[in-house]
Scaffold this motif. Structure first.
Motif, mmCIF file in Angstrom:
data_model
loop_
_atom_site.group_PDB
_atom_site.id
_atom_site.type_symbol
_atom_site.label_atom_id
_atom_site.label_comp_id
_atom_site.label_asym_id
_atom_site.label_seq_id
_atom_site.Cartn_x
_atom_site.Cartn_y
_atom_site.Cartn_z
ATOM 1 N N PRO A 1 7.568 -0.234 -0.888
ATOM 2 C CA PRO A 1 6.366 0.619 -0.991
ATOM 3 C C PRO A 1 5.159 -0.189 -1.430
ATOM 4 O O PRO A 1 5.262 -1.068 -2.304
ATOM 5 C CB PRO A 1 6.766 1.661 -2.042
ATOM 6 C CG PRO A 1 7.824 0.992 -2.854
ATOM 7 C CD PRO A 1 8.570 0.081 -1.918
ATOM 8 N N PRO A 2 3.985 0.069 -0.873
ATOM 9 C CA PRO A 2 2.787 -0.709 -1.260
ATOM 10 C C PRO A 2 2.330 -0.440 -2.685
ATOM 11 O O PRO A 2 1.590 -1.240 -3.254
ATOM 12 C CB PRO A 2 1.736 -0.278 -0.231
ATOM 13 C CG PRO A 2 2.188 1.051 0.249
ATOM 14 C CD PRO A 2 3.685 1.031 0.195
ATOM 15 N N THR A 3 2.746 0.684 -3.279
ATOM 16 C CA THR A 3 2.317 0.994 -4.649
ATOM 17 C C THR A 3 3.182 0.312 -5.710
ATOM 18 O O THR A 3 2.859 0.402 -6.901
ATOM 19 C CB THR A 3 2.352 2.505 -4.866
ATOM 20 O OG1 THR A 3 3.684 2.998 -4.589
ATOM 21 C CG2 THR A 3 1.370 3.210 -3.952
ATOM 22 N N LEU B 1 4.552 -2.459 -8.148
ATOM 23 C CA LEU B 1 3.898 -3.580 -8.813
ATOM 24 C C LEU B 1 4.631 -4.876 -8.511
ATOM 25 O O LEU B 1 5.801 -4.882 -8.121
ATOM 26 C CB LEU B 1 3.858 -3.347 -10.328
ATOM 27 C CG LEU B 1 3.023 -2.164 -10.805
ATOM 28 C CD1 LEU B 1 3.131 -2.030 -12.309
ATOM 29 C CD2 LEU B 1 1.564 -2.325 -10.399
ATOM 30 N N ASP C 1 -7.072 2.316 -11.975
ATOM 31 C CA ASP C 1 -6.460 2.403 -10.651
ATOM 32 C C ASP C 1 -6.807 1.194 -9.791
ATOM 33 O O ASP C 1 -5.974 0.725 -8.994
ATOM 34 C CB ASP C 1 -6.929 3.687 -9.952
ATOM 35 C CG ASP C 1 -6.424 4.932 -10.656
ATOM 36 O OD1 ASP C 1 -5.427 4.808 -11.406
ATOM 37 O OD2 ASP C 1 -7.019 6.012 -10.460
ATOM 38 N N ARG D 1 -4.698 -1.673 -11.079
ATOM 39 C CA ARG D 1 -3.305 -1.419 -10.714
ATOM 40 C C ARG D 1 -3.065 -1.669 -9.217
ATOM 41 O O ARG D 1 -2.004 -2.166 -8.826
ATOM 42 C CB ARG D 1 -2.944 0.020 -11.068
ATOM 43 C CG ARG D 1 -1.466 0.336 -10.938
ATOM 44 C CD ARG D 1 -1.187 1.764 -11.352
ATOM 45 N NE ARG D 1 0.219 2.068 -11.236
ATOM 46 C CZ ARG D 1 1.117 1.849 -12.195
ATOM 47 N NH1 ARG D 1 0.723 1.327 -13.350
ATOM 48 N NH2 ARG D 1 2.393 2.134 -12.011
ATOM 49 N N ARG D 2 -4.064 -1.359 -8.418
ATOM 50 C CA ARG D 2 -3.944 -1.640 -6.988
ATOM 51 C C ARG D 2 -3.943 -3.133 -6.719
ATOM 52 O O ARG D 2 -3.242 -3.614 -5.819
ATOM 53 C CB ARG D 2 -5.091 -0.962 -6.246
ATOM 54 C CG ARG D 2 -5.030 -1.104 -4.745
ATOM 55 C CD ARG D 2 -6.201 -0.430 -4.086
ATOM 56 N NE ARG D 2 -6.195 -0.636 -2.651
ATOM 57 C CZ ARG D 2 -7.166 -0.241 -1.829
ATOM 58 N NH1 ARG D 2 -8.247 0.361 -2.339
ATOM 59 N NH2 ARG D 2 -7.091 -0.474 -0.537
ATOM 60 N N SER E 1 -0.504 -4.518 -7.326
ATOM 61 C CA SER E 1 0.573 -3.928 -6.540
ATOM 62 C C SER E 1 0.885 -4.798 -5.327
ATOM 63 O O SER E 1 0.234 -5.813 -5.063
ATOM 64 C CB SER E 1 0.180 -2.516 -6.095
ATOM 65 O OG SER E 1 -0.954 -2.568 -5.250
ATOM 66 N N GLU F 1 0.341 -4.079 -2.345
ATOM 67 C CA GLU F 1 -0.666 -3.949 -1.303
ATOM 68 C C GLU F 1 -1.539 -5.195 -1.216
ATOM 69 O O GLU F 1 -1.991 -5.576 -0.123
ATOM 70 C CB GLU F 1 -1.521 -2.716 -1.585
ATOM 71 C CG GLU F 1 -2.535 -2.393 -0.491
ATOM 72 C CD GLU F 1 -3.327 -1.157 -0.811
ATOM 73 O OE1 GLU F 1 -4.228 -0.822 -0.021
ATOM 74 O OE2 GLU F 1 -3.052 -0.524 -1.850
#
Length: 302
Positions: free
Chosen positions: A119-121, A123, A138, A141-142, A145, A147
């Protein structure tokens, strides 16, 4: 002599044009992209195409064809028409017309990656267990991650996921099944890379060496703990084919050579048999003498 009389030139066959040949000629109507490029060249300063008429159209068509082909023809035609060929060759319209003449290359269909299920979310590995991560913004956090992660970091997480499926204890990092999981992740990554770059011989050699190492580990695991071997193949999705007993093709020459080697070995063993028998008798005599000496030492008073 006959060649000189006929004009000094030999007849040449017309070049055969294949399916991907897109050469333009003066008689062929120009496509839409070529017409737009021709219109742009006719508006250049110093061009005689501004006067209009069939002569201007032919001159502009010659200029366009010469620039499409490139080389000395473009310089000759440009100097005759009074145009700046270097400036015209940088035009985006000319690049569009050149792309029209190039054959279209088919793109390779990509294979599904073994990293798609991540999953891209999620970490990254270095920040997954930090207690401060829950209090971050956010945007931060992105950035931490998957992503924004590279493929190398994704492969690390995939290796740990595959190892968690087969390891027996949380501290198990070097058993056969964990090594097989790590090698499986590396093999799948190299296989995807070689599908995109099939001429990469170095990575192909690394993949074959990794496959051989994993086969050796699976063979040892199959001979020692068969239940763990079955569970490892099931969890990792590996189809194991046991190697044949003899890999070499049995030819007449190989069979005769093997029979000769066996006969030579047997004759060598016969020659060494008397010497080995003598050594065995000496060892038995020494052991018997040592045993009698020990019995005598036990019976004598101190």
């Amino acid at each position: 002599m006959m060649m000189m009389m006929s004009g000094g030139s030999t007849p040449r066959e017309a070049p055969q044009t294949g399916q991907g040949d897109r050469r333009l000629s003066l008689a062929e109507p120009l496509p839409a992209q070529g017409r737009s490029a021709l219109h742009a060249y006719s508006e250049l300063p110093g061009s005689s195409a501004q006067d209009g008429g069939a002569q201007a159209l032919n001159e502009g068509r010659k200029m366009l064809l010469a620039l499409l082909r490139g080389g000395g023809a473009a310089l000759r035609v440009g100097s005759r028409l009074g145009l700046d060929v270097a400036a015209a060759s940088m035009s985006p319209l000319l690049q569009t017309a050149r792309d029209y003449a190039r054959p279209v290359r088919k793109k390779k269909q990509g294979i599904p990656s073994h990293l798609d299920d991540l999953p891209p979310t999620m970490l990254k590995k270095d920040y997954a267990n930090l207690p401060v991560v829950d209090k971050l913004d956010d945007v931060v956090r992105r950035m931490l991650s998957l992503e924004m992660a590279s493929q190398k970091e994704k492969v690390k997480i995939k290796r740990e996921q595959l190892a968690d499926k087969v390891r027996s204890t949380p501290n198990d990092t070097g058993s056969f099944e964990v090594q097989v999981a790590h090698l499986t992740a590396r093999i799948r990554t190299l296989r995807e890379h070689l599908h995109i770059h099939p001429k990469d011989k170095s990575n192909k050699r690394c993949m074959l060496m990794t496959i051989d190492r994993r086969r050796m580990l699976l063979k040892n695991l199959r001979n020692s703990r068969y239940d763990v071997f079955e569970n490892t193949c099931k969890q990792l999705g590996i189809e194991y084919d046991p190697p044949p007993q003899y890999r070499r093709r049995a030819t007449k020459r190989w069979i005769a050579k093997k029979a000769l080697c066996i006969r030579v070995f047997q004759e060598a063993q016969k020659l060494k048999a008397p010497e080995r028998l003598r050594q065995r008798q000496e060892w038995q005599q020494r052991a018997l003498a040592a045993k009698e000496q020990a019995l005598q030492n036990e019976g004598t008073p101190v």
